[in-house]
Design an enzyme around this catalytic site. Structure first.
Site, PDB file in Angstrom:
ATOM      1  N   ASN A  74       0.872  -1.175   0.000  1.00 45.48           N
ATOM      2  CA  ASN A  74       0.000   0.000   0.000  1.00 45.48           C
ATOM      3  C   ASN A  74       0.911   1.229   0.000  1.00 45.48           C
ATOM      4  O   ASN A  74       1.483   1.574   1.027  1.00 45.48           O
ATOM      5  CB  ASN A  74      -0.884  -0.041   1.257  1.00 45.48           C
ATOM      6  CG  ASN A  74      -1.701   1.222   1.437  1.00 45.48           C
ATOM      7  OD1 ASN A  74      -1.777   2.059   0.539  1.00 45.48           O
ATOM      8  ND2 ASN A  74      -2.325   1.352   2.605  1.00 45.48           N
ATOM      9  N   LYS A 113       0.175   4.244  -0.304  1.00 49.84           N
ATOM     10  CA  LYS A 113      -0.464   5.444   0.270  1.00 49.84           C
ATOM     11  C   LYS A 113      -0.237   6.654  -0.655  1.00 49.84           C
ATOM     12  O   LYS A 113      -0.160   6.486  -1.860  1.00 49.84           O
ATOM     13  CB  LYS A 113       0.029   5.680   1.705  1.00 49.84           C
ATOM     14  CG  LYS A 113      -0.141   4.413   2.557  1.00 49.84           C
ATOM     15  CD  LYS A 113      -0.022   4.634   4.036  1.00 49.84           C
ATOM     16  CE  LYS A 113      -0.211   3.295   4.740  1.00 49.84           C
ATOM     17  NZ  LYS A 113      -0.200   3.412   6.205  1.00 49.84           N
ATOM     18  N   HIS A 127      -9.609   1.106   4.860  1.00 53.24           N
ATOM     19  CA  HIS A 127      -8.346   1.306   5.586  1.00 53.24           C
ATOM     20  C   HIS A 127      -8.601   2.259   6.762  1.00 53.24           C
ATOM     21  O   HIS A 127      -9.407   3.182   6.649  1.00 53.24           O
ATOM     22  CB  HIS A 127      -7.298   1.880   4.639  1.00 53.24           C
ATOM     23  CG  HIS A 127      -5.925   1.891   5.235  1.00 53.24           C
ATOM     24  ND1 HIS A 127      -5.524   2.855   6.129  1.00 53.24           N
ATOM     25  CD2 HIS A 127      -4.881   1.042   5.106  1.00 53.24           C
ATOM     26  CE1 HIS A 127      -4.285   2.597   6.510  1.00 53.24           C
ATOM     27  NE2 HIS A 127      -3.873   1.505   5.902  1.00 53.24           N
ATOM     28  N   GLU A 172      -7.007   4.688   7.842  1.00 47.07           N
ATOM     29  CA  GLU A 172      -6.804   6.107   7.519  1.00 47.07           C
ATOM     30  C   GLU A 172      -8.049   6.676   6.827  1.00 47.07           C
ATOM     31  O   GLU A 172      -8.405   7.839   7.014  1.00 47.07           O
ATOM     32  CB  GLU A 172      -5.545   6.274   6.652  1.00 47.07           C
ATOM     33  CG  GLU A 172      -4.286   6.096   7.493  1.00 47.07           C
ATOM     34  CD  GLU A 172      -3.070   5.579   6.745  1.00 47.07           C
ATOM     35  OE1 GLU A 172      -3.032   5.640   5.500  1.00 47.07           O
ATOM     36  OE2 GLU A 172      -2.146   5.076   7.419  1.00 47.07           O
ATOM     37  N   GLU A 186      -5.699  -5.129  10.519  1.00 44.97           N
ATOM     38  CA  GLU A 186      -4.715  -4.063  10.741  1.00 44.97           C
ATOM     39  C   GLU A 186      -5.036  -3.321  12.037  1.00 44.97           C
ATOM     40  O   GLU A 186      -5.843  -2.385  12.029  1.00 44.97           O
ATOM     41  CB  GLU A 186      -4.753  -3.065   9.573  1.00 44.97           C
ATOM     42  CG  GLU A 186      -4.329  -3.647   8.252  1.00 44.97           C
ATOM     43  CD  GLU A 186      -3.687  -2.598   7.365  1.00 44.97           C
ATOM     44  OE1 GLU A 186      -2.576  -2.851   6.884  1.00 44.97           O
ATOM     45  OE2 GLU A 186      -4.274  -1.519   7.176  1.00 44.97           O
ATOM     46  N   GLY A 207       2.017   2.177  10.800  1.00 50.04           N
ATOM     47  CA  GLY A 207       2.951   3.290  10.656  1.00 50.04           C
ATOM     48  C   GLY A 207       3.652   3.680  11.949  1.00 50.04           C
ATOM     49  O   GLY A 207       4.270   4.736  12.030  1.00 50.04           O
ATOM     50  N   SER A 217       3.060  -2.189  10.435  1.00 53.19           N
ATOM     51  CA  SER A 217       4.509  -2.219  10.691  1.00 53.19           C
ATOM     52  C   SER A 217       5.175  -3.543  10.329  1.00 53.19           C
ATOM     53  O   SER A 217       6.111  -3.976  11.004  1.00 53.19           O
ATOM     54  CB  SER A 217       4.811  -1.846  12.152  1.00 53.19           C
ATOM     55  OG  SER A 217       4.376  -0.521  12.406  1.00 53.19           O
TER      56      SER A 217
HETATM   57  P1  PGA Z   1       2.667   0.246   7.691  1.00 56.05           P
HETATM   58  O1  PGA Z   1       1.208   0.461   7.011  1.00 56.05           O
HETATM   59  O2  PGA Z   1       3.203  -1.045   7.140  1.00 56.05           O
HETATM   60  O3  PGA Z   1       3.454   1.430   7.288  1.00 56.05           O
HETATM   61  O4  PGA Z   1       2.422   0.151   9.165  1.00 56.05           O
HETATM   62  C1  PGA Z   1       0.338  -0.614   6.820  1.00 56.05           C
HETATM   63  C2  PGA Z   1      -0.937  -0.124   6.189  1.00 56.05           C
HETATM   64  O5  PGA Z   1      -1.361   0.989   6.481  1.00 56.05           O
HETATM   65  O6  PGA Z   1      -1.565  -0.847   5.408  1.00 56.05           O
END
Ligand code: PGA
Length: 258
Positions: A10, A12, A96, A98, A168, A174, A214
């Protein structure tokens, strides 16, 4: 039997078209000879077309990070799932955290998106996960159950076989603080049982449940070797070809342990 692992990057809101094409070149180099996992990349909308051309001769699979639930109409600034399918996308990330927290997406909107992604012949990568406060209040399973039941309302077994669920935990995204392999295995087991109740055992057995939060080159092997962890949704580490390839290799290696 273990399902074919799915490792999804992803990206982003990162990588211009030029940078996206450089990253694809790096991925092609580092992913050579890896064929036992489905490798999905989800670049920003602005580079989907260029990336779709660049990956034509590779085994990389195109995904999008979001879409609207209607195929067309007066929805300024939104992106149609029909057009994403037309562009060659086979996966769309939906729900997601976010999107849920920064853009106020509700379970109801996510449900409409999931059904529309499936109707357009693509696989939703449906994200669910608890916040830190919810985990600390022992509400993890309640939250996951509510999100999954609401998100999959109206979906029939036949469509569900193409579905991917991404667990997640919001506190792990993140932050550099991944869930432990034990925590991941526990929630994936819970999700599997819930899917059996919502659909039926043969359908649930087809649905890949992947972990995100992460994931990196160092922790991927342990997480991916857990039973019913069928892949990973990778943010930060998907922007470096070498670390993403490492995670793909961990996914492939996990097959022999299941
Ligand atoms: P990250 O993000 O691996 O940077 O923690 C995962 C995601 O948001 O799908």
């Amino acid at each position: 039997m273990a399902l074919r692992p799915l490792i999804a990057g992803n990206w982003k809101m990162n990588e211009s078209v030029t940078d996206a094409l450089k990253l694809i070149a790096g991925l092609e180099h580092h992913l050579k000879g890896l064929y036992e996992a489905d490798i999905v990349i989800a670049p920003p909308f602005t580079s989907l077309y260029s990336v779709s051309i660049a990956i034509q001769e590779t085994s990389l699979i195109l995904g999008a990070q979001n879409c609207h639930w209607e195929d067309r109409g007066a929805f300024t600034g939104e992106v149609s799932p029909l057009f994403l399918a037309d562009l060659g996308c086979r996966f769309v990330i939906v729900g997601h955290s976010e999107r849920r927290t920064l853009f106020s997406e509700t379970d109801g909107m996510i449900n409409k998106k999931i059904l529309s992604v499936s109707r357009n012949g693509m696989s939703p990568i449906f994200c669910v996960g608890e916040s830190l406060a919810e985990r600390e209040n022992n509400a993890t399973f309640d939250v996951i159950e509510r999100q999954i039941k609401a998100g999959l309302a109206g979906m029939v077994s036949r469509e569900a076989e193409q579905l991917v669920i991404a667990y997640e935990p919001v506190w792990a995204i993140g932050t550099g603080k991944n869930a432990t392999a034990g925590q991941v295995a526990e929630v994936h087991h819970f999700i599997h049982n819930l899917l059996e109740k919502i659909f039926d055992a043969p359908t649930a057995a087809q649905i890949r449940i992947i972990y995100g939060g992460s994931v990196n080159a160092e922790n991927s092997r342990e997480i991916l070797s857990q039973k019913r962890v069928d892949g990973a949704l990778v943010g930060g580490a998907s922007l470096k070809a070498e670390s993403f390839a490492h995670i793909v290799k961990a996914g492939e290696a996990s097959l022999s342990k299941k």
